[in-house]
Design a protein around this motif. Structure first.
Motif, PDB file in Angstrom:
ATOM      1  N   TYR A  21      -9.590   9.135  -0.442  1.00  0.00           N
ATOM      2  CA  TYR A  21      -8.555   8.192  -0.855  1.00  0.00           C
ATOM      3  C   TYR A  21      -8.793   7.759  -2.298  1.00  0.00           C
ATOM      4  O   TYR A  21      -9.937   7.655  -2.746  1.00  0.00           O
ATOM      5  N   SER A  25      -4.743   3.589  -3.120  1.00  0.00           N
ATOM      6  CA  SER A  25      -4.617   3.453  -1.673  1.00  0.00           C
ATOM      7  C   SER A  25      -5.135   2.114  -1.170  1.00  0.00           C
ATOM      8  O   SER A  25      -4.667   1.606  -0.148  1.00  0.00           O
ATOM      9  N   ALA A 169      -2.171   1.816   1.586  1.00  0.00           N
ATOM     10  CA  ALA A 169      -2.277   2.975   2.469  1.00  0.00           C
ATOM     11  C   ALA A 169      -2.039   2.603   3.929  1.00  0.00           C
ATOM     12  O   ALA A 169      -1.426   3.362   4.674  1.00  0.00           O
ATOM     13  N   CYS A 216       3.634   9.585   5.255  1.00  0.00           N
ATOM     14  CA  CYS A 216       2.300  10.051   4.904  1.00  0.00           C
ATOM     15  C   CYS A 216       1.634  10.688   6.126  1.00  0.00           C
ATOM     16  O   CYS A 216       2.087  10.525   7.268  1.00  0.00           O
ATOM     17  N   THR A 342      -5.421  13.906   4.099  1.00  0.00           N
ATOM     18  CA  THR A 342      -5.048  12.501   3.934  1.00  0.00           C
ATOM     19  C   THR A 342      -3.764  12.357   3.134  1.00  0.00           C
ATOM     20  O   THR A 342      -3.363  13.266   2.395  1.00  0.00           O
ATOM     21  N   ARG A 343      -3.121  11.187   3.320  1.00  0.00           N
ATOM     22  CA  ARG A 343      -1.963  10.755   2.550  1.00  0.00           C
ATOM     23  C   ARG A 343      -0.872  11.816   2.455  1.00  0.00           C
ATOM     24  O   ARG A 343      -0.250  12.150   3.435  1.00  0.00           O
TER      25      ARG A 343
END
Length: 445
Positions: A21, A25, A169, A216, A342-343
C-alpha cells in the motif's frame, strides 16, 4: 448539509503504510496523531468499526429468518445482520490475506458493509427510498458511507462530525457501488449506488485517482465474501428453522421453481436452466451435502461441516482463478515479487461454476424462506410501519428525534436537508426500536 473541508497532505499518519500500500492509502480526511506506535492505520480502522454503536445495532436487525423461529427440534437462533457481518468478515479476512491484501483492511470493510441497512433490511430500504425520493433517495450502501464519514460520532472538526474518520483505502474497500444515484456504469436503470449528492466531497476524496466506476480489489473480496456468507448461512438457517427440506431438491418441479427464482435475480436473465441444474447436481453429489437433514445432533454436525465445505469451496475457487490470472503482481510501491494483489493492481476472478453454485443456494433460501406466505404478510406490515413512522416524524420533528438527530435537524439549511435527517434517524433504528417509536408517535401497535 455541507461536508467537512478536505485536509492537506499533512494528514498522512506518521508511519510506513503496510506492505503493498502507498501513503495515499492511509490518509484520513481529518488529521489525527497516531496513538500507539507500531499499530497500522488499518488495525485502527478495524478497531473503530468493531467498537462502533452502528455495528452493535445490527444485532437488532433481521438477516433472513426472524429470531425466535423454532426449528423441528430446537431454538435455531438464526443469524442477525451482526452475526452475518462477523461471519462475512472472517471469510473476507482469510480470502484477502491469501491473495495478499491487508487482512485488517478487508475485515474492516466487511464489518462495515451492512452498517447502513435500515430496520427490516431490504424491505425497509425500499420503503425509505420511496419516502426519500425528493431528497436524493435511499440506498443502504450509500447510507453506510454516510454513517462511516458523518453520522457515527467518533471524530469532530471545526466543520462538524467526520464520523469514524477511516483511511481512504478502508472507505474505498467498503464502497461496493462507487458511483452516485443513476450513474451505474453498465445499467442505467439500476437502483444501486454508493453515495448521496451531499456526501460527494468525501466520496471524491476517497476515490482520488481511482478508475471511474471500478471497485478496488479489496472491495471485490468483500463483495464475494458477502455473497458466500449469506448464500451458505441463509440455507443453513432455513434448514434449522424447518423451512427447507433438502430432499425436495431432488424433485423436478421443486428444482425448476428454484431455477425460476434464480434467473434474472441471481444470475443473468439469459442463463440456461440446465446450467443451474448442473450446479445443483454438483453440490448434491458431494458426500458432505446435508441429505435428509432432521435436526438431530448428528445432522447438525453434518450441516455445519457442509457450511464449512461450501465456504472453502467458493473461496478456494476464487483464490485459484485469481492467482492464475494475475500471479505475483507488483505491490502498490512498485516492488516486484510481493505476491500481494491490492487496490487497483488486480481483479478478483470468480469462476462461473462457483457463481452458479452460489446463486442456486441464494435461490433456495429465497424460494423456501423469503417467499413464505407469512413473510409476505410481515413485509407488508413492515412497510406500513416505516411509511407511517416517516410521516409521523415529518409532522412532529424535531419531536421524536434522538438528541443527535434533533441537533442536526435544527441546523439543517432547508426542507430537503431536514428530510434527510429524518431518513438518517429512521435508518439508525433496529427492528424493535422502529416499532416502539412508531407505536409512541402514532398510538398504534
Amino acid at each position: 448539509m455541507e461536508g467537512p473541508a478536505p485536509v492537506v497532505p499533512s494528514a498522512l499518519e506518521n508511519h510506513v503504510p503496510p506492505l503493498g500500500y502507498d501513503p495515499a492509502s492511509v490518509e484520513r480526511w481529518a488529521h489525527e496523531p497516531d496513538k500507539r506506535p507500531g499499530r497500522t492505520a488499518f488495525q485502527r480502522d478495524r478497531a473503530r468499526v468493531l467498537h462502533s454503536a452502528a455495528l452493535r445495532r445490527l444485532a437488532g436487525k433481521t438477516q433472513v429468518v426472524t429470531p425466535g423461529t423454532r426449528s423441528l427440534a430446537w431454538d435455531a437462533s438464526p443469524r442477525t445482520r451482526l452475526t452475518h457481518s462477523l461471519e462475512c468478515a472472517q471469510v473476507g479476512r482469510e480470502l484477502g490475506a491469501a491473495l495478499g491484501c491487508d487482512p485488517d483492511l478487508v475485515e474492516a470493510a466487511c464489518l462495515s458493509h451492512d452498517l447502513g441497512h435500515p430496520p427490516f433490511g431490504h424491505n425497509g430500504e425500499r420503503a425509505l427510498d420511496e419516502f426519500a425520493q425528493d431528497c436524493g433517495g435511499f440506498e443502504g450502501n450509500a447510507q453506510s458511507l454516510r454513517l462511516l464519514t458523518r453520522i457515527e460520532p467518533k471524530r469532530f472538526t471545526e466543520e462538524g462530525s467526520v464520523g469514524l474518520n477511516l483511511t481512504r483505502a478502508v472507505l474505498d474497500a467498503a464502497t461496493k457501488y462507487p458511483w452516485p444515484r443513476g450513474a451505474h456504469p453498465s445499467d442505467p436503470d439500476s437502483h444501486k449506488f454508493g453515495v448521496y449528492e451531499d456526501d460527494r466531497p468525501v466520496f471524491d476524496w476517497l476515490r482520488k485517482d481511482a478508475p471511474d466506476g471500478r471497485t478496488c480489489f479489496e472491495a471485490q473480496v468483500m463483495d464475494w465474501a458477502d455473497d458466500v456468507a449469506y448464500s451458505v448461512h441463509d440455507v443453513e438457517d432455513g434448514l434449522h428453522a424447518g423451512h427447507i427440506d433438502p430432499d425436495c431438491l431432488h424433485a423436478e418441479p421443486e428444482r425448476q421453481a428454484v431455477f425460476v427464482v434464480a434467473i434474472g435475480r441471481y444470475v443473468p436473465a439469459d442463463t440456461d436452466p440446465a446450467e443451474l441444474a448442473e450446479a445443483l447436481d454438483r453440490l448434491q453429489d458431494q458426500e458432505w451435502w446435508p441429505h435428509g437433514y432432521d435436526g438431530t445432533a448428528v445432522a447438525q454436525a453434518r450441516l455445519k461441516d457442509a457450511t464449512s465445505q461450501l465456504i472453502g469451496r467458493f473461496c478456494l475457487a476464487a483464490e485459484t482463478a485469481t492467482r492464475a490470472a494475475f500471479g505475483d503482481r507488483p505491490g502498490a510501491d512498485g516492488a516486484s515479487g510481493t505476491g500481494r494483489l491490492t487496490r487497483y493492481g488486480a481483479e478478483l476472478v470468480v469462476p462461473r461454476r462457483a457463481r452458479m453454485e452460489c446463486a442456486v443456494l441464494k435461490a433456495v433460501a429465497d424460494r423456501y424462506v423469503m417467499q413464505r406466505a407469512e413473510q409476505a404478510r410481515l413485509r407488508a406490515d413492515q412497510r406500513i410501519v416505516v411509511a407511517e413512522l416517516a410521516e409521523a416524524l415529518t409532522a412532529r420533528a424535531p419531536d421524536g428525534l434522538d438528541p443527535q438527530f434533533r441537533a442536526l435537524f435544527d441546523q439543517a439549511a432547508d426542507d430537503r436537508a431536514r428530510k434527510r435527517v429524518i431518513v438518517d434517524q429512521i435508518a439508525s433504528l433496529t427492528d424493535a426500536s422502529a416499532r416502539s417509536l412508531h407505536a409512541r408517535l402514532t398510538g398504534r401497535p
